[in-house]
Design an enzyme around this catalytic site. Structure first.
Site, short mmCIF file in Angstrom:
data_model
loop_
_atom_site.label_atom_id
_atom_site.label_comp_id
_atom_site.label_asym_id
_atom_site.label_seq_id
_atom_site.Cartn_x
_atom_site.Cartn_y
_atom_site.Cartn_z
N TYR A 50 31.83 47.07 44.08
CA TYR A 50 33.11 47.07 43.38
C TYR A 50 33.45 45.64 42.99
O TYR A 50 33.30 44.72 43.81
CB TYR A 50 34.21 47.65 44.28
CG TYR A 50 35.59 47.66 43.63
CD1 TYR A 50 35.87 48.49 42.55
CD2 TYR A 50 36.62 46.85 44.11
CE1 TYR A 50 37.14 48.51 41.96
CE2 TYR A 50 37.89 46.87 43.54
CZ TYR A 50 38.14 47.70 42.46
OH TYR A 50 39.39 47.72 41.88
N ASP A 61 29.75 37.94 43.87
CA ASP A 61 31.13 38.33 44.16
C ASP A 61 31.34 38.25 45.67
O ASP A 61 30.99 39.16 46.41
CB ASP A 61 31.37 39.75 43.63
CG ASP A 61 32.82 40.19 43.82
OD1 ASP A 61 33.54 39.52 44.59
OD2 ASP A 61 33.22 41.20 43.21
N LYS A 72 40.82 37.18 48.44
CA LYS A 72 41.20 37.58 49.80
C LYS A 72 41.50 36.40 50.73
O LYS A 72 42.59 35.87 50.71
CB LYS A 72 40.15 38.52 50.37
CG LYS A 72 39.92 39.73 49.41
CD LYS A 72 39.55 40.99 50.08
CE LYS A 72 39.14 42.07 49.10
NZ LYS A 72 40.02 43.21 49.04
N1 PMP Z 1 35.45 42.16 44.27
C1 PMP Z 1 35.30 42.67 45.50
C2 PMP Z 1 34.00 42.50 46.22
C3 PMP Z 1 36.37 43.34 46.12
O1 PMP Z 1 36.20 43.85 47.34
C4 PMP Z 1 37.59 43.47 45.41
C5 PMP Z 1 38.78 44.20 46.00
N2 PMP Z 1 38.64 44.81 47.19
C6 PMP Z 1 37.68 42.92 44.14
C7 PMP Z 1 36.60 42.26 43.59
C8 PMP Z 1 38.94 43.03 43.34
O2 PMP Z 1 39.93 42.25 43.92
P1 PMP Z 1 41.49 42.57 43.65
O3 PMP Z 1 41.79 43.83 44.37
O4 PMP Z 1 42.18 41.37 44.21
O5 PMP Z 1 41.65 42.69 42.18
#
Ligand code: PMP
Length: 443
Positions: A154, A249, A277
């Site tokens: 994701y 990511d 995060k």
């Molecule tokens: N990349 C990863 C690996 C994530 O786990 C998340 C959200 N859990 C995101 C991107 C997207 O981040 P956000 O919810 O702050 O938009």
């Protein structure tokens, strides 16, 4: 301060229920992010009131050991005194200026020191913004349009990442959400995680057309799935060979699995790293960064446009700086990993002892129990999980004062605030919950 013990069974959720009823009248589906609606586990979602250390408290005053940790940011647990003090201080000095502050320089320096692959960084307010902008930059820098992503990973909800694979390798993406134009989804090539051959195949088919491969170096959005063998090295090699960029990511793994992120554990240097995060300490911050000459394509140094009213927000910068300061203390990760290992070993003994059809994947303070007897190494195998049994397990754990992510396909996050006693209590709750969900006739 010793936080109150979790309330014994049975729990009343009457205030939570009433508030969710009200929420549904004014918020779409009663929530501001879908997973909060408990769709994957059924029942009425809890409404939270406050947190303290390793615990969250719902509107009825029930306390739970928290393994969601706001989905990853809260590596220090809730209301760490240093973070609270810094945010309070900053609130009194000004919450936003729409101009640069020294705080942004300080947090950027910390990030650059932690991740040597980053020379310049750009702060944004969510992981979605960061991945979306990183892809725009990759497309601009390479003059190519395709992106390779992995099934089950994701990367936020930008259009390019909301596509899903059909059957077969390197399938052209089809939109996974109404509203995503097919023309955009078609530029996303979905391949299975941990499958270098599928990536090779995608590149063979689209040589010279792929801007980037984006990967969660340790997948944590299909449950935790570690990279196997040479997988990440292969991605680095294939992208270099074809002139594509490697986007890591690390929104979850950054500052979580090690201070230098997963890239330091596996010694892989991506072209662009995406963070989020933990770097915001529970406030809205994310970032993307890489080599200076690559990042200089972003406005105002370059022509790739990207901006944000609240980007580099001072309250959020202070929370991030204080959080990283704690992580920098000697022994922080050793301690977190030692505690996490105690939980993992306790669970492992339960699984072995009971010969249960449950598999555990873990890396440091990230773990998932998959309700399937088969090893989970990609999205296909993760999907073998018995999600109904997971849902029953989730509720049994909640009754015993443990709040797990309300979906089979999420990571549990251990924080520095969890004590050994908390973790032992969690193992005991798992033992009791397994007894209920695996008792014959219950399911
Ligand atoms: N990349 C990863 C690996 C994530 O786990 C998340 C959200 N859990 C995101 C991107 C997207 O981040 P956000 O919810 O702050 O938009």
């Amino acid at each position: 301060m010793t936080p109150p013990k979790p309330t014994p069974l049975p729990l009343s959720h009457s205030l939570s229920d009433a508030l969710f009823h009200e929420a549904q009248k004014v918020l779409v589906g009663g929530v501001n992010s879908p997973v909060r609606a408990f769709g994957a586990v059924g029942g009425t979602p809890l409404i939270f009131d406050h947190g303290a250390g390793a615990r969250v408290f719902d509107a009825d005053g029930n306390g739970y050991l928290d393994f969601v940790g706001s989905w990853g940011p809260l590596i220090l647990g809730h209301t760490h005194p240093d973070v609270v003090a810094a945010v309070q201080d900053q609130a009194a000095r000004g919450s936003s200026f729409g101009m640069t502050t020294e705080l942004e320089i300080e947090l950027a320096r910390k990030i650059i020191r932690a991740l040597p692959t980053i020379e310049n960084v750009r702060f944004v307010s969510s992981g979605t913004e960061a991945t979306m902008s990183a892809l725009r930059l990759a497309r601009a820098a390479t003059g190519r349009n395709y992106v390779v992503k992995f099934e089950g990973c994701y990367h936020g909800h930008a259009d390019s990442f909301l596509s899903q694979a059909g059957s077969g390798l390197a399938t052209l993406g089809i939109p996974a959400s109404p509203g995503v134009p097919e023309a955009i989804a078609a530029l996303t090539l979905n391949v299975p995680f941990n499958n270098s051959a599928a990536v090779e195949e995608a590149f063979a088919k689209h040589s010279g057309e792929i801007a980037a491969v984006i990967v969660e170096p340790i997948a944590a959005n299909m449950g935790v799935v570690p990279p196997e063998g040479s997988f990440l090295r292969d991605l680095r090699e294939i992208t270099l060979r074809d002139g594509a960029l490697l986007l890591m990511d690390e929104v979850i793994t950054g500052f979580r699995v090690a201070y230098g992120g997963a890239q330091s554990l596996f010694s892989i240097a991506p072209d662009i790293t995406i963070l989020g995060k933990i770097i915001g300490g529970g406030l809205p911050v994310a970032a993307y960064g890489g080599r200076r000459e690559l990042m200089r394509n972003v406005a105002p140094a370059g022509k790739v446009y990207q901006a944000g009213t609240l980007s580099g927000n001072p309250l959020a910068m202070r929370a991030g700086i204080e959080t990283l300061r704690v992580l920098e203390r000697p022994g922080f990760y050793e301690d977190l990993h030692r505690k996490s290992a105690r939980l993992v070993q306790g669970l492992d003994q339960l699984l072995q002892g009971g010969n249960l059809p449950v598999r555990m994947n873990s890396v440091g303070s990230l773990l998932t129990l998959f309700f399937t007897p088969v090893p989970v190494r990609d999205f296909e195998s993760a999907k073998h999980s018995d999600t109904a049994r997971f849902a029953a397990f989730f509720w049994e754990m909640l009754k015993r004062g443990v709040f797990l992510p309300p979906s089979q396909y999420e990571a549990w996050f251990v924080s520095a605030a969890h004590t050994v006693e908390d973790l032992d209590q969690t193992v005991q709750a798992c033992r009791d919950s397994f007894e209920v969900v695996f008792r014959e006739g219950v399911m």
